[in-house]
Design a protein around this motif. Structure first.
Motif, PDB file in Angstrom:
ATOM      1  N   LEU A   1      54.238 -25.033 -41.848  1.00  0.00           N
ATOM      2  CA  LEU A   1      54.278 -23.888 -41.015  1.00  0.00           C
ATOM      3  C   LEU A   1      53.691 -24.013 -39.550  1.00  0.00           C
ATOM      4  O   LEU A   1      53.956 -23.861 -38.486  1.00  0.00           O
ATOM      5  N   ILE A   2      52.389 -24.822 -39.653  1.00  0.00           N
ATOM      6  CA  ILE A   2      51.958 -25.232 -38.664  1.00  0.00           C
ATOM      7  C   ILE A   2      52.510 -26.234 -37.604  1.00  0.00           C
ATOM      8  O   ILE A   2      52.670 -26.017 -36.260  1.00  0.00           O
ATOM      9  N   SER A   3      53.084 -27.186 -38.377  1.00  0.00           N
ATOM     10  CA  SER A   3      53.737 -28.037 -37.690  1.00  0.00           C
ATOM     11  C   SER A   3      54.882 -27.555 -36.955  1.00  0.00           C
ATOM     12  O   SER A   3      55.468 -28.297 -36.062  1.00  0.00           O
ATOM     13  N   SER A   4      55.418 -26.586 -37.401  1.00  0.00           N
ATOM     14  CA  SER A   4      56.998 -26.159 -37.044  1.00  0.00           C
ATOM     15  C   SER A   4      56.732 -25.168 -35.794  1.00  0.00           C
ATOM     16  O   SER A   4      57.669 -24.850 -35.240  1.00  0.00           O
ATOM     17  N   CYS A   5      55.690 -24.479 -35.676  1.00  0.00           N
ATOM     18  CA  CYS A   5      55.326 -23.544 -34.740  1.00  0.00           C
ATOM     19  C   CYS A   5      55.730 -23.933 -33.141  1.00  0.00           C
ATOM     20  O   CYS A   5      55.592 -23.360 -32.363  1.00  0.00           O
ATOM     21  N   GLY A   6      55.533 -25.337 -32.961  1.00  0.00           N
ATOM     22  CA  GLY A   6      55.613 -25.804 -31.503  1.00  0.00           C
ATOM     23  C   GLY A   6      56.960 -25.745 -31.103  1.00  0.00           C
ATOM     24  O   GLY A   6      57.186 -25.572 -29.896  1.00  0.00           O
ATOM     25  N   SER A   7      58.181 -25.625 -31.969  1.00  0.00           N
ATOM     26  CA  SER A   7      59.583 -25.775 -31.201  1.00  0.00           C
ATOM     27  C   SER A   7      59.945 -24.724 -32.215  1.00  0.00           C
ATOM     28  O   SER A   7      60.596 -24.820 -33.311  1.00  0.00           O
ATOM     29  N   LYS A   8      60.524 -23.534 -31.508  1.00  0.00           N
ATOM     30  CA  LYS A   8      60.998 -22.424 -32.041  1.00  0.00           C
ATOM     31  C   LYS A   8      62.382 -22.299 -31.631  1.00  0.00           C
ATOM     32  O   LYS A   8      62.814 -22.328 -30.742  1.00  0.00           O
ATOM     33  N   VAL A   9      62.924 -21.807 -32.710  1.00  0.00           N
ATOM     34  CA  VAL A   9      64.541 -21.408 -32.730  1.00  0.00           C
ATOM     35  C   VAL A   9      64.687 -20.073 -32.469  1.00  0.00           C
ATOM     36  O   VAL A   9      64.195 -19.184 -33.236  1.00  0.00           O
ATOM     37  N   ASP A  10      65.392 -19.474 -31.375  1.00  0.00           N
ATOM     38  CA  ASP A  10      65.382 -18.034 -31.103  1.00  0.00           C
ATOM     39  C   ASP A  10      66.673 -17.727 -32.224  1.00  0.00           C
ATOM     40  O   ASP A  10      67.726 -18.362 -32.642  1.00  0.00           O
ATOM     41  N   GLN A  11      66.391 -16.355 -32.920  1.00  0.00           N
ATOM     42  CA  GLN A  11      67.130 -15.835 -33.819  1.00  0.00           C
ATOM     43  C   GLN A  11      68.663 -15.604 -33.374  1.00  0.00           C
ATOM     44  O   GLN A  11      69.663 -15.751 -33.871  1.00  0.00           O
ATOM     45  N   GLU A  12      68.903 -15.619 -31.849  1.00  0.00           N
ATOM     46  CA  GLU A  12      69.989 -15.336 -31.101  1.00  0.00           C
ATOM     47  C   GLU A  12      71.026 -16.795 -31.212  1.00  0.00           C
ATOM     48  O   GLU A  12      72.051 -16.564 -31.059  1.00  0.00           O
ATOM     49  N   GLN A  13      70.306 -17.645 -31.551  1.00  0.00           N
ATOM     50  CA  GLN A  13      71.115 -18.951 -31.949  1.00  0.00           C
ATOM     51  C   GLN A  13      71.676 -19.245 -33.298  1.00  0.00           C
ATOM     52  O   GLN A  13      72.438 -20.050 -33.183  1.00  0.00           O
TER      53      GLN A  13
ATOM     54  N   ASP B   1      57.969 -15.590 -36.245  1.00  0.00           N
ATOM     55  CA  ASP B   1      58.815 -16.463 -35.404  1.00  0.00           C
ATOM     56  C   ASP B   1      59.109 -17.754 -35.765  1.00  0.00           C
ATOM     57  O   ASP B   1      59.518 -18.766 -34.985  1.00  0.00           O
ATOM     58  N   THR B   2      58.924 -18.208 -37.044  1.00  0.00           N
ATOM     59  CA  THR B   2      59.669 -19.399 -37.850  1.00  0.00           C
ATOM     60  C   THR B   2      60.810 -19.025 -38.546  1.00  0.00           C
ATOM     61  O   THR B   2      60.796 -17.813 -39.329  1.00  0.00           O
ATOM     62  N   ILE B   3      61.851 -19.754 -38.453  1.00  0.00           N
ATOM     63  CA  ILE B   3      63.147 -19.472 -39.346  1.00  0.00           C
ATOM     64  C   ILE B   3      63.336 -20.348 -40.305  1.00  0.00           C
ATOM     65  O   ILE B   3      63.083 -21.530 -40.291  1.00  0.00           O
ATOM     66  N   PHE B   4      63.289 -19.790 -41.592  1.00  0.00           N
ATOM     67  CA  PHE B   4      63.643 -20.657 -42.844  1.00  0.00           C
ATOM     68  C   PHE B   4      64.890 -20.408 -43.459  1.00  0.00           C
ATOM     69  O   PHE B   4      65.385 -19.168 -43.215  1.00  0.00           O
ATOM     70  N   ILE B   5      65.630 -21.202 -43.841  1.00  0.00           N
ATOM     71  CA  ILE B   5      66.737 -21.272 -44.370  1.00  0.00           C
ATOM     72  C   ILE B   5      66.641 -21.490 -46.202  1.00  0.00           C
ATOM     73  O   ILE B   5      66.034 -22.473 -46.481  1.00  0.00           O
ATOM     74  N   LYS B   6      66.888 -20.322 -46.817  1.00  0.00           N
ATOM     75  CA  LYS B   6      66.625 -20.512 -48.448  1.00  0.00           C
ATOM     76  C   LYS B   6      68.094 -20.900 -48.835  1.00  0.00           C
ATOM     77  O   LYS B   6      69.055 -20.171 -48.591  1.00  0.00           O
ATOM     78  N   TYR B   7      67.893 -21.828 -49.695  1.00  0.00           N
ATOM     79  CA  TYR B   7      69.082 -22.283 -50.678  1.00  0.00           C
ATOM     80  C   TYR B   7      68.904 -21.728 -51.986  1.00  0.00           C
ATOM     81  O   TYR B   7      67.761 -21.752 -52.534  1.00  0.00           O
ATOM     82  N   THR B   8      69.853 -21.355 -52.532  1.00  0.00           N
ATOM     83  CA  THR B   8      69.788 -20.985 -54.041  1.00  0.00           C
ATOM     84  C   THR B   8      71.074 -21.659 -54.702  1.00  0.00           C
ATOM     85  O   THR B   8      72.138 -21.500 -54.608  1.00  0.00           O
ATOM     86  N   THR B   9      70.899 -22.386 -55.760  1.00  0.00           N
ATOM     87  CA  THR B   9      71.815 -22.818 -56.953  1.00  0.00           C
ATOM     88  C   THR B   9      71.433 -22.230 -58.170  1.00  0.00           C
ATOM     89  O   THR B   9      70.455 -21.971 -58.438  1.00  0.00           O
ATOM     90  N   GLU B  10      72.114 -22.880 -59.151  1.00  0.00           N
ATOM     91  CA  GLU B  10      71.950 -22.270 -60.516  1.00  0.00           C
ATOM     92  C   GLU B  10      70.763 -23.061 -61.051  1.00  0.00           C
ATOM     93  O   GLU B  10      70.095 -22.586 -62.083  1.00  0.00           O
ATOM     94  N   PHE B  11      70.392 -24.209 -60.516  1.00  0.00           N
ATOM     95  CA  PHE B  11      69.280 -24.861 -60.995  1.00  0.00           C
ATOM     96  C   PHE B  11      68.190 -24.786 -60.002  1.00  0.00           C
ATOM     97  O   PHE B  11      66.789 -25.080 -60.471  1.00  0.00           O
TER      98      PHE B  11
END
Length: 138
Positions: free
Chosen positions: A11-23, A91-101
């Motif tokens: 979380l701390i390391s990712s705060c420097g480069s933010k992706v805008d939700q509009e992108q 202000d951090t964007i996470f991508i959550k992946y879900t599989t059966e496993f």
């Protein structure tokens, strides 16, 4: 405790480069992995990929699917998809992946029309470029 420490570091390391939700619409399309950077700094480059990822995102939900490109510009695929969900926190964007496993998240570090990068909870960073099909027709 170890997972909490990794999460906080991520979380701390990712705060420097933010992706805008509009992108986020830019994630839609075909992507191929170009490089992986491991926690110790070593890198693995991918000059040729036998599969590419297709991402379809509508609002904050969608899916990712593995595709095998063919020389005529088409793709072969299975019916397997990984549902994805976007989560935004501080202000951090996470991508959550879900599989059966399994279920896991990656932090979206950068995003443009031609590339994006994500980092997982093991401090491994994946760099993707937009896939350009090779069409070999007579």
């Amino acid at each position: 405790m170890k997972q909490l420490l990794l999460f906080c570091t991520l979380l701390i390391s990712s705060c420097g480069s933010k992706v805008d939700q509009e992108q986020l619409y830019l994630l839609n399309g075909y992507w191929e992995i170009k490089e992986v950077t491991f926690k110790d700094g070593t890198k693995k480059e991918y000059s040729v990929n036998t599969t590419v990822d297709f991402i379809s995102l509508d609002s904050l939900k969608g899916y990712k699917k593995k595709m095998s490109p063919k020389f005529n510009g088409t793709f072969e695929t299975s019916n397997d998809t990984e549902p994805i969900q976007i989560r935004i926190s501080n202000d951090t964007i996470f991508i959550k992946y879900t599989t059966e496993f399994n279920t896991w998240e990656e932090v979206l570090l950068s995003l443009s029309e031609k590339s994006f990068s994500v980092k997982n909870d093991q401090d491994i960073t994946y760099f993707y470029e937009r896939y350009e099909p090779i069409n070999i027709n007579p």
